[in-house]
Write a protein that holds these residues in place. Structure first.
Motif, short mmCIF file in Angstrom:
data_model
loop_
_atom_site.label_atom_id
_atom_site.label_comp_id
_atom_site.label_asym_id
_atom_site.label_seq_id
_atom_site.Cartn_x
_atom_site.Cartn_y
_atom_site.Cartn_z
N ILE A 221 0.79 -1.45 -0.04
CA ILE A 221 -0.15 0.15 0.18
C ILE A 221 0.82 1.26 0.02
CG2 ILE A 221 -1.70 1.51 1.45
CD1 ILE A 221 -2.80 -1.25 2.21
N PHE A 222 2.00 1.27 0.89
CA PHE A 222 2.88 2.44 0.69
C PHE A 222 3.67 2.64 -0.37
CE2 PHE A 222 7.33 3.68 1.33
CZ PHE A 222 7.18 4.94 1.76
N LEU A 223 3.95 1.51 -1.33
CA LEU A 223 4.48 1.57 -2.42
C LEU A 223 3.67 2.08 -3.57
CD1 LEU A 223 7.00 -1.49 -2.67
CD2 LEU A 223 7.29 0.76 -2.02
N LEU A 224 2.51 1.59 -3.54
CA LEU A 224 1.49 2.02 -4.34
C LEU A 224 0.92 3.30 -4.41
CD1 LEU A 224 -1.00 -0.89 -4.57
CD2 LEU A 224 0.29 -0.26 -6.36
N ASN A 225 0.93 3.97 -3.04
CA ASN A 225 0.46 5.34 -2.90
C ASN A 225 1.65 6.35 -3.43
OD1 ASN A 225 -1.01 7.45 -1.49
ND2 ASN A 225 0.86 7.90 -0.53
N ARG A 226 2.83 5.63 -3.08
CA ARG A 226 4.15 6.51 -3.67
C ARG A 226 4.24 6.73 -5.15
NH1 ARG A 226 9.07 7.50 -1.86
NH2 ARG A 226 11.08 7.78 -3.39
N VAL A 227 3.83 5.62 -5.87
CA VAL A 227 3.91 5.52 -7.50
C VAL A 227 2.55 6.19 -7.99
CG1 VAL A 227 3.43 4.18 -9.45
CG2 VAL A 227 4.92 3.34 -7.43
N HIS A 228 1.52 6.20 -7.35
CA HIS A 228 0.44 6.78 -7.91
C HIS A 228 0.22 8.41 -7.61
CE1 HIS A 228 -2.19 3.57 -9.07
NE2 HIS A 228 -2.03 2.94 -8.03
N SER A 229 1.23 8.70 -6.56
CA SER A 229 1.41 10.09 -6.17
C SER A 229 2.22 10.98 -7.27
CB SER A 229 1.93 10.21 -4.84
OG SER A 229 1.25 9.93 -3.82
N CYS A 230 2.79 9.96 -8.29
CA CYS A 230 3.70 10.50 -9.01
C CYS A 230 3.45 10.54 -10.45
CB CYS A 230 5.10 9.88 -9.11
SG CYS A 230 6.04 9.75 -7.46
N LYS A 231 2.09 9.99 -10.85
CA LYS A 231 1.63 10.02 -12.00
C LYS A 231 -0.06 10.53 -12.13
CE LYS A 231 -0.55 5.19 -11.67
NZ LYS A 231 -1.90 5.26 -12.42
N ASN A 232 -0.05 10.90 -13.26
CA ASN A 232 -1.59 11.73 -13.44
C ASN A 232 -2.52 10.61 -13.85
OD1 ASN A 232 -0.32 14.09 -12.85
ND2 ASN A 232 0.53 14.31 -14.70
N GLY A 233 -3.97 10.96 -13.65
CA GLY A 233 -5.00 10.14 -14.19
C GLY A 233 -4.88 8.79 -13.43
N HIS A 234 -5.66 7.92 -14.43
CA HIS A 234 -5.90 6.61 -13.75
C HIS A 234 -5.41 5.62 -14.55
CE1 HIS A 234 -8.80 8.41 -10.95
NE2 HIS A 234 -9.15 9.27 -11.75
N SER A 235 -4.26 5.83 -15.28
CA SER A 235 -3.58 4.82 -15.98
C SER A 235 -3.03 3.66 -15.19
CB SER A 235 -2.34 5.38 -17.04
OG SER A 235 -1.46 6.01 -16.16
N GLN A 236 -2.92 2.63 -16.04
CA GLN A 236 -2.43 1.33 -15.28
C GLN A 236 -0.78 1.49 -14.87
OE1 GLN A 236 -3.41 -2.45 -16.76
NE2 GLN A 236 -5.34 -1.82 -17.24
N LEU A 237 -0.36 1.05 -14.09
CA LEU A 237 0.86 1.02 -13.71
C LEU A 237 1.85 0.38 -14.77
CD1 LEU A 237 0.83 -0.41 -10.01
CD2 LEU A 237 0.87 1.86 -10.49
N HIS A 238 2.92 0.91 -14.95
CA HIS A 238 4.19 0.71 -15.81
C HIS A 238 4.50 -0.75 -15.59
CE1 HIS A 238 7.89 0.04 -18.03
NE2 HIS A 238 7.40 1.13 -18.75
N PRO A 239 4.43 -1.56 -16.60
CA PRO A 239 5.02 -3.10 -16.12
C PRO A 239 6.20 -3.06 -15.30
CG PRO A 239 4.45 -2.97 -18.40
CD PRO A 239 4.41 -1.44 -17.73
N ASP A 240 7.49 -2.38 -15.19
CA ASP A 240 8.43 -2.54 -14.33
C ASP A 240 7.97 -1.90 -12.84
OD1 ASP A 240 10.11 -3.25 -16.33
OD2 ASP A 240 11.13 -1.54 -16.61
N VAL A 241 7.43 -1.07 -13.00
CA VAL A 241 6.84 -0.49 -11.68
C VAL A 241 5.96 -1.53 -10.65
CG1 VAL A 241 5.40 1.23 -10.41
CG2 VAL A 241 7.03 1.89 -12.07
N LYS A 242 5.14 -2.25 -11.63
CA LYS A 242 4.31 -3.50 -11.06
C LYS A 242 4.88 -4.56 -10.73
CE LYS A 242 -0.08 -5.78 -12.23
NZ LYS A 242 -1.03 -6.20 -13.28
N GLU A 243 6.10 -4.87 -11.21
CA GLU A 243 6.90 -5.99 -10.87
C GLU A 243 7.63 -5.47 -9.80
OE1 GLU A 243 6.49 -8.89 -12.32
OE2 GLU A 243 5.60 -8.42 -14.07
N ALA A 244 8.39 -4.39 -9.79
CA ALA A 244 9.12 -4.07 -8.57
C ALA A 244 8.30 -3.87 -7.39
CB ALA A 244 9.76 -2.70 -8.92
N ILE A 245 7.00 -3.50 -7.33
CA ILE A 245 6.04 -3.45 -6.13
C ILE A 245 5.88 -4.79 -5.71
CG2 ILE A 245 3.87 -3.01 -5.47
CD1 ILE A 245 3.93 -0.44 -7.08
N ALA A 246 5.53 -5.71 -6.76
CA ALA A 246 5.10 -7.13 -6.27
C ALA A 246 6.19 -7.96 -5.51
CB ALA A 246 4.71 -7.90 -7.53
#
Length: 291
Positions: A221-246
């Motif tokens: 949750i902490f990582l997702l909030n960090r990433v979502h705070s840095c991007k605009n709109g509601h686009s899906q997470l970049h694949p590299d970011v998604k894998e890193a969070i997982a």
């Protein structure tokens, strides 16, 4: 091999730039200008490739390095999850905002919004959404078990939906379900509502169940909030970011990743599946050695 090719390309670029400048002192011809630009591009690109090669899962998530990540996670846990309250609110706020926007042109979103529009707190909204998701799944499973494609809502068909939460159906609850969208006579309404919820979970990068059990998924949750705070709109997470969070939100895989990258037996950037498969393989190998 990749490293050697990168060095070669950069050398060729630098040679092109040098030759172009040295051949003539007079103004450069169009060919020379082209070669000069090409040389610069080759040099810049190889520098960019080298910079990317130095990235790891921590820098992908915009941490300065591993120590920066560990410090922030310690702060999160030391405060007894109090720092999660704000990230949780932001995640749910973004979800509600997206549903409210979509409901204008999307019936499934409108049906989902009906479940939270009267809720005043984030806890109530999350609880209602999660219960609705369970009800949809239970109802569709019941239809599958009975080989029913289209089914009118009646007391008998509503019972398994309500009992999924261990509650015996009451007349008032049955009436509520009859009125609620997408609980109509069309199975497609159920499927589209469930599909909409799951699509929004995919966009967020986390399920409603994981949000409800937030203490077990605090790092994610902490990582997702960090990433979502840095991007605009509601686009899906970049694949590299998604894998890193997982990977980094999984304690055992994060420890494994750190150890193997340090030993240079693991690529700094890799997928969750690759990391998990190698972890399982090495774990099994160690177990066999013990036996």
């Amino acid at each position: 091999m990749l490293f050697s090719r990168r060095i070669l390309v950069r050398l060729i670029g630098e040679v092109l730039m040098t030759l172009t400048k040295c051949v003539l002192t007079s103004p450069l011809s169009s060919v020379q200008q082209y070669l000069l630009v090409l040389g610069k591009v080759m040099v810049v690109n190889t520098k960019s490739d080298q910079q990317r090669a130095e990235d790891d899962l921590y820098t992908v998530l915009r941490f300065k390095e591993k120590g920066d990540f560990e410090r922030r996670i310690r702060e999160l846990l030391v405060n007894d999850y109090k720092k999660l309250k704000k990230p949780l609110s932001k995640l749910l706020g973004k979800l509600e905002s997206k549903i409210r926007t979509d409901k204008e042109n999307n019936q499934a979103a409108r049906n989902v919004y009906d479940q939270i529009k009267k809720s005043k707190t984030n806890e109530d909204k999350l609880s209602n959404l999660l219960n609705f998701k369970k009800q949809l799944k239970a109802f569709l499973k019941n239809q599958d078990d009975c080989s029913i494609v289209l089914n009118a809502i009646d007391s008998a068909s509503v019972i398994p939906v309500i009992e999924v939460n261990g509650v015996h159906p009451k007349d008032s609850e049955i009436k509520k379900l009859k009125k609620a969208q997408p609980l109509t006579s069309n199975r497609q309404d159920f499927e589209e509502a469930l599909g909409y919820i799951e699509s929004q979970e995919k966009v967020m990068g986390i399920t409603l169940e994981e949000i409800m059990e937030y203490k077990q998924h605090s790092v994610k949750i902490f990582l997702l909030n960090r990433v979502h705070s840095c991007k605009n709109g509601h686009s899906q997470l970049h694949p590299d970011v998604k894998e890193a969070i997982a990977i980094l939100s999984n304690d055992k895989l994060r420890a494994f990743y750190d150890e193997e990258v340090k030993k240079k037996t693991l690529q700094p950037i890799l997928s969750y599946k690759e990391c998990e498969q190698l972890y399982d393989k090495l774990t099994m190998k160690k177990m066999n050695l013990v036996l």
